[in-house]
Design a protein around this motif. Structure first.
Motif, PDB file in Angstrom:
ATOM      1  N   GLY A  22       0.811  -1.206   0.000  1.00  0.00           N
ATOM      2  CA  GLY A  22       0.000   0.000   0.000  1.00  0.00           C
ATOM      3  C   GLY A  22       0.846   1.259   0.000  1.00  0.00           C
ATOM      4  O   GLY A  22       2.029   1.242  -0.354  1.00  0.00           O
ATOM      5  N   ILE A  23       0.226   2.358   0.425  1.00  0.00           N
ATOM      6  CA  ILE A  23       0.898   3.657   0.481  1.00  0.00           C
ATOM      7  C   ILE A  23       1.270   3.974   1.922  1.00  0.00           C
ATOM      8  O   ILE A  23       0.457   3.784   2.832  1.00  0.00           O
ATOM      9  CB  ILE A  23      -0.025   4.758  -0.081  1.00  0.00           C
ATOM     10  CG1 ILE A  23      -0.195   4.606  -1.592  1.00  0.00           C
ATOM     11  CG2 ILE A  23       0.513   6.152   0.245  1.00  0.00           C
ATOM     12  CD1 ILE A  23      -1.168   5.614  -2.181  1.00  0.00           C
ATOM     13  N   TYR A  24       2.463   4.473   2.123  1.00  0.00           N
ATOM     14  CA  TYR A  24       2.849   4.953   3.447  1.00  0.00           C
ATOM     15  C   TYR A  24       2.602   6.454   3.513  1.00  0.00           C
ATOM     16  O   TYR A  24       3.022   7.221   2.645  1.00  0.00           O
ATOM     17  CB  TYR A  24       4.316   4.629   3.742  1.00  0.00           C
ATOM     18  CG  TYR A  24       4.486   3.217   4.265  1.00  0.00           C
ATOM     19  CD1 TYR A  24       4.329   2.933   5.617  1.00  0.00           C
ATOM     20  CD2 TYR A  24       4.743   2.160   3.388  1.00  0.00           C
ATOM     21  CE1 TYR A  24       4.447   1.629   6.099  1.00  0.00           C
ATOM     22  CE2 TYR A  24       4.868   0.856   3.867  1.00  0.00           C
ATOM     23  CZ  TYR A  24       4.713   0.601   5.219  1.00  0.00           C
ATOM     24  OH  TYR A  24       4.823  -0.681   5.694  1.00  0.00           O
ATOM     25  N   LEU A  25       1.898   6.844   4.562  1.00  0.00           N
ATOM     26  CA  LEU A  25       1.569   8.242   4.810  1.00  0.00           C
ATOM     27  C   LEU A  25       2.381   8.744   5.995  1.00  0.00           C
ATOM     28  O   LEU A  25       2.631   7.989   6.934  1.00  0.00           O
ATOM     29  CB  LEU A  25       0.072   8.387   5.114  1.00  0.00           C
ATOM     30  CG  LEU A  25      -0.898   7.755   4.109  1.00  0.00           C
ATOM     31  CD1 LEU A  25      -2.322   7.818   4.645  1.00  0.00           C
ATOM     32  CD2 LEU A  25      -0.800   8.450   2.760  1.00  0.00           C
ATOM     33  N   GLU A  26       2.763  10.019   5.968  1.00  0.00           N
ATOM     34  CA  GLU A  26       3.572  10.542   7.072  1.00  0.00           C
ATOM     35  C   GLU A  26       2.987  11.825   7.635  1.00  0.00           C
ATOM     36  O   GLU A  26       2.327  12.596   6.934  1.00  0.00           O
ATOM     37  CB  GLU A  26       5.010  10.787   6.627  1.00  0.00           C
ATOM     38  CG  GLU A  26       5.202  11.940   5.657  1.00  0.00           C
ATOM     39  CD  GLU A  26       6.666  12.251   5.399  1.00  0.00           C
ATOM     40  OE1 GLU A  26       7.532  11.672   6.080  1.00  0.00           O
ATOM     41  OE2 GLU A  26       6.939  13.086   4.510  1.00  0.00           O
ATOM     42  N   ALA A  27       3.271  12.038   8.939  1.00  0.00           N
ATOM     43  CA  ALA A  27       2.910  13.272   9.617  1.00  0.00           C
ATOM     44  C   ALA A  27       4.109  14.217   9.581  1.00  0.00           C
ATOM     45  O   ALA A  27       5.187  13.868   9.087  1.00  0.00           O
ATOM     46  CB  ALA A  27       2.502  12.968  11.055  1.00  0.00           C
ATOM     47  N   LEU A  28       3.956  15.399  10.141  1.00  0.00           N
ATOM     48  CA  LEU A  28       5.045  16.375  10.146  1.00  0.00           C
ATOM     49  C   LEU A  28       6.262  15.879  10.918  1.00  0.00           C
ATOM     50  O   LEU A  28       7.396  16.265  10.615  1.00  0.00           O
ATOM     51  CB  LEU A  28       4.552  17.703  10.735  1.00  0.00           C
ATOM     52  CG  LEU A  28       3.605  18.515   9.829  1.00  0.00           C
ATOM     53  CD1 LEU A  28       3.065  19.728  10.579  1.00  0.00           C
ATOM     54  CD2 LEU A  28       4.303  18.947   8.553  1.00  0.00           C
ATOM     55  N   ASP A  29       6.031  15.020  11.935  1.00  0.00           N
ATOM     56  CA  ASP A  29       7.169  14.491  12.702  1.00  0.00           C
ATOM     57  C   ASP A  29       7.847  13.312  11.997  1.00  0.00           C
ATOM     58  O   ASP A  29       8.718  12.662  12.563  1.00  0.00           O
ATOM     59  CB  ASP A  29       6.735  14.094  14.111  1.00  0.00           C
ATOM     60  CG  ASP A  29       5.761  12.917  14.130  1.00  0.00           C
ATOM     61  OD1 ASP A  29       5.402  12.411  13.040  1.00  0.00           O
ATOM     62  OD2 ASP A  29       5.361  12.495  15.231  1.00  0.00           O
ATOM     63  N   GLU A  30       7.406  13.024  10.756  1.00  0.00           N
ATOM     64  CA  GLU A  30       7.967  11.994   9.879  1.00  0.00           C
ATOM     65  C   GLU A  30       7.619  10.560  10.297  1.00  0.00           C
ATOM     66  O   GLU A  30       8.118   9.601   9.715  1.00  0.00           O
ATOM     67  CB  GLU A  30       9.498  12.142   9.762  1.00  0.00           C
ATOM     68  CG  GLU A  30       9.912  13.479   9.140  1.00  0.00           C
ATOM     69  CD  GLU A  30      11.410  13.578   8.905  1.00  0.00           C
ATOM     70  OE1 GLU A  30      12.164  12.732   9.408  1.00  0.00           O
ATOM     71  OE2 GLU A  30      11.822  14.524   8.204  1.00  0.00           O
ATOM     72  N   GLU A  31       6.735  10.408  11.281  1.00  0.00           N
ATOM     73  CA  GLU A  31       6.212   9.064  11.580  1.00  0.00           C
ATOM     74  C   GLU A  31       5.325   8.646  10.414  1.00  0.00           C
ATOM     75  O   GLU A  31       4.598   9.466   9.842  1.00  0.00           O
ATOM     76  CB  GLU A  31       5.410   9.061  12.873  1.00  0.00           C
ATOM     77  CG  GLU A  31       4.874   7.676  13.254  1.00  0.00           C
ATOM     78  CD  GLU A  31       4.005   7.692  14.502  1.00  0.00           C
ATOM     79  OE1 GLU A  31       3.580   6.605  14.930  1.00  0.00           O
ATOM     80  OE2 GLU A  31       3.747   8.789  15.040  1.00  0.00           O
ATOM     81  N   VAL A  32       5.370   7.361  10.055  1.00  0.00           N
ATOM     82  CA  VAL A  32       4.598   6.883   8.914  1.00  0.00           C
ATOM     83  C   VAL A  32       3.593   5.817   9.335  1.00  0.00           C
ATOM     84  O   VAL A  32       3.750   5.167  10.376  1.00  0.00           O
ATOM     85  CB  VAL A  32       5.506   6.324   7.796  1.00  0.00           C
ATOM     86  CG1 VAL A  32       6.393   7.421   7.227  1.00  0.00           C
ATOM     87  CG2 VAL A  32       6.330   5.152   8.301  1.00  0.00           C
ATOM     88  N   VAL A  33       2.549   5.656   8.507  1.00  0.00           N
ATOM     89  CA  VAL A  33       1.531   4.643   8.738  1.00  0.00           C
ATOM     90  C   VAL A  33       1.090   4.117   7.377  1.00  0.00           C
ATOM     91  O   VAL A  33       1.059   4.859   6.385  1.00  0.00           O
ATOM     92  CB  VAL A  33       0.338   5.228   9.530  1.00  0.00           C
ATOM     93  CG1 VAL A  33      -0.358   6.330   8.736  1.00  0.00           C
ATOM     94  CG2 VAL A  33      -0.657   4.137   9.907  1.00  0.00           C
ATOM     95  N   LEU A  34       0.738   2.843   7.325  1.00  0.00           N
ATOM     96  CA  LEU A  34       0.341   2.209   6.070  1.00  0.00           C
ATOM     97  C   LEU A  34      -1.130   2.431   5.765  1.00  0.00           C
ATOM     98  O   LEU A  34      -1.993   2.229   6.620  1.00  0.00           O
ATOM     99  CB  LEU A  34       0.611   0.705   6.131  1.00  0.00           C
ATOM    100  CG  LEU A  34       0.172  -0.111   4.901  1.00  0.00           C
ATOM    101  CD1 LEU A  34       1.026   0.243   3.692  1.00  0.00           C
ATOM    102  CD2 LEU A  34       0.230  -1.610   5.202  1.00  0.00           C
ATOM    103  N   LEU A  35      -1.412   2.830   4.531  1.00  0.00           N
ATOM    104  CA  LEU A  35      -2.767   2.826   3.983  1.00  0.00           C
ATOM    105  C   LEU A  35      -2.825   1.652   3.010  1.00  0.00           C
ATOM    106  O   LEU A  35      -2.238   1.705   1.934  1.00  0.00           O
ATOM    107  CB  LEU A  35      -3.070   4.134   3.252  1.00  0.00           C
ATOM    108  CG  LEU A  35      -4.439   4.207   2.564  1.00  0.00           C
ATOM    109  CD1 LEU A  35      -5.564   4.212   3.590  1.00  0.00           C
ATOM    110  CD2 LEU A  35      -4.538   5.439   1.665  1.00  0.00           C
ATOM    111  N   PRO A  36      -3.498   0.554   3.369  1.00  0.00           N
ATOM    112  CA  PRO A  36      -3.525  -0.640   2.515  1.00  0.00           C
ATOM    113  C   PRO A  36      -4.087  -0.375   1.116  1.00  0.00           C
ATOM    114  O   PRO A  36      -4.849   0.582   0.895  1.00  0.00           O
ATOM    115  CB  PRO A  36      -4.416  -1.604   3.302  1.00  0.00           C
ATOM    116  CG  PRO A  36      -4.295  -1.156   4.717  1.00  0.00           C
ATOM    117  CD  PRO A  36      -4.196   0.337   4.642  1.00  0.00           C
ATOM    118  N   ASN A  37      -3.734  -1.250   0.198  1.00  0.00           N
ATOM    119  CA  ASN A  37      -4.129  -1.092  -1.214  1.00  0.00           C
ATOM    120  C   ASN A  37      -5.630  -0.933  -1.408  1.00  0.00           C
ATOM    121  O   ASN A  37      -6.074  -0.261  -2.348  1.00  0.00           O
ATOM    122  CB  ASN A  37      -3.643  -2.299  -2.020  1.00  0.00           C
ATOM    123  CG  ASN A  37      -2.146  -2.247  -2.268  1.00  0.00           C
ATOM    124  OD1 ASN A  37      -1.607  -1.193  -2.557  1.00  0.00           O
ATOM    125  ND2 ASN A  37      -1.470  -3.392  -2.159  1.00  0.00           N
TER     126      ASN A  37
END
Length: 279
Positions: A22-37
């Protein structure tokens, strides 16, 4: 854009990179989270902003979804029980993963198919989203920016001998007394209501009708419309049972009699021994 990823609410995050799962999304602090396909759209390109809800998957990892749950963290909703276990019950929250109501957060019996009014919270020990039926502690006593006759939204959460206990604007505790109810309502219903009284104990008394503005003209129009919807005739008179009037016309017997008098004087209906008819 979120400064950091926050569990249980809608986050605005930036597309960081595309990967196989999927797509990895990030916040301003550069932490990322997966958005599945399953939730990826064609307009999601590197650098673009995406609004997503954040929860945890079956392995307790943060995961994003474009689905909107029935309730977010610190909100209330009436949710359906879909499974039960020794340690608690699971309710449908509108996401791929059902929400746990731990046994120590329950106050009633949970059976599959039942609907329960619950608050979504973050468990302090596990940092997971859970639901609780023990939510009165979260209802505020310091009532701000509300006055008598203000319009509010309510969620009915308990029926008592006096009436229905309700959650007001997702913040406050309130009550609608049976004497203020002229329609069929049930626990779990969401309704528009009006503040009748702000009590010293930090609770609200409410009415389903705007205070002082339930005019006979409104009621007479309703009676006329319901008559027309039923071929212009109904077996009601001044002597009809108050409960039958409430069920059919959603008004008190006093209001119904006033409406009949108005309609008869305006020659819009005919009153016979056992019924009323559109003229």
């Amino acid at each position: 854009m979120n400064e950091k990823i926050e569990l249980g609410v809608i986050n605005t995050l930036k597309v960081n990179r595309l990967t196989e799962p999927g797509i990895y999304l990030e916040a301003l602090d550069e932490e990322v989270v997966l958005l599945p396909n399953a939730y990826i759209r064609s307009d999601m390109q590197i650098g673009s902003l995406v609004d997503v809800f954040i929860y945890t998957d079956s392995e307790d990892r943060l995961v994003a979804t474009t689905l909107k749950p029935y309730a977010m963290k610190n909100e209330f909703a009436c949710l359906e029980v879909v499974d039960t276990a020794r340690f608690g019950a699971f309710v449908d929250i509108g996401l791929p993963k059902d929400l746990l109501v731990p046994i120590n957060k329950q106050t009633s019996t949970y059976n599959v198919g039942a609907r329960k009014v619950l608050r979504v919270i973050e468990d302090e020990k596990t940092q997971r989203l859970i639901a609780t039926e023990k939510f009165t502690q979260y209802l505020l006593k310091d009532i701000k920016d509300l006055e008598k006759n203000n319009e509010v939204m309510i969620l009915l959460y308990s029926k008592t001998p006096l009436g229905f206990k309700v959650i007001v604007n997702n913040l406050y505790d309130g009550m609608i007394f049976h004497t203020e109810i002229f329609e069929n309502i049930n626990v779990g219903d969401i309704k528009k209501a009006y503040i009748k009284n702000i009590r010293d104990d930090g609770k609200l008394d409410l009415s389903l009708q705007k205070i002082g503005q339930k005019k006979s003209g409104d009621n007479s129009q309703r009676v006329l419309e319901i008559l027309k919807q039923n071929s212009g005739k109904l077996d009601f008179t001044y002597k009809s049972d108050a409960e039958d009037i409430k069920n059919v016309f959603a008004m008190s017997k006093k209001a119904f009699k006033s409406a009949l008098t108005k309609l008869i004087s305006e020659e819009k209906i005919i009153l016979e021994d056992s019924c009323i008819k559109v003229k």
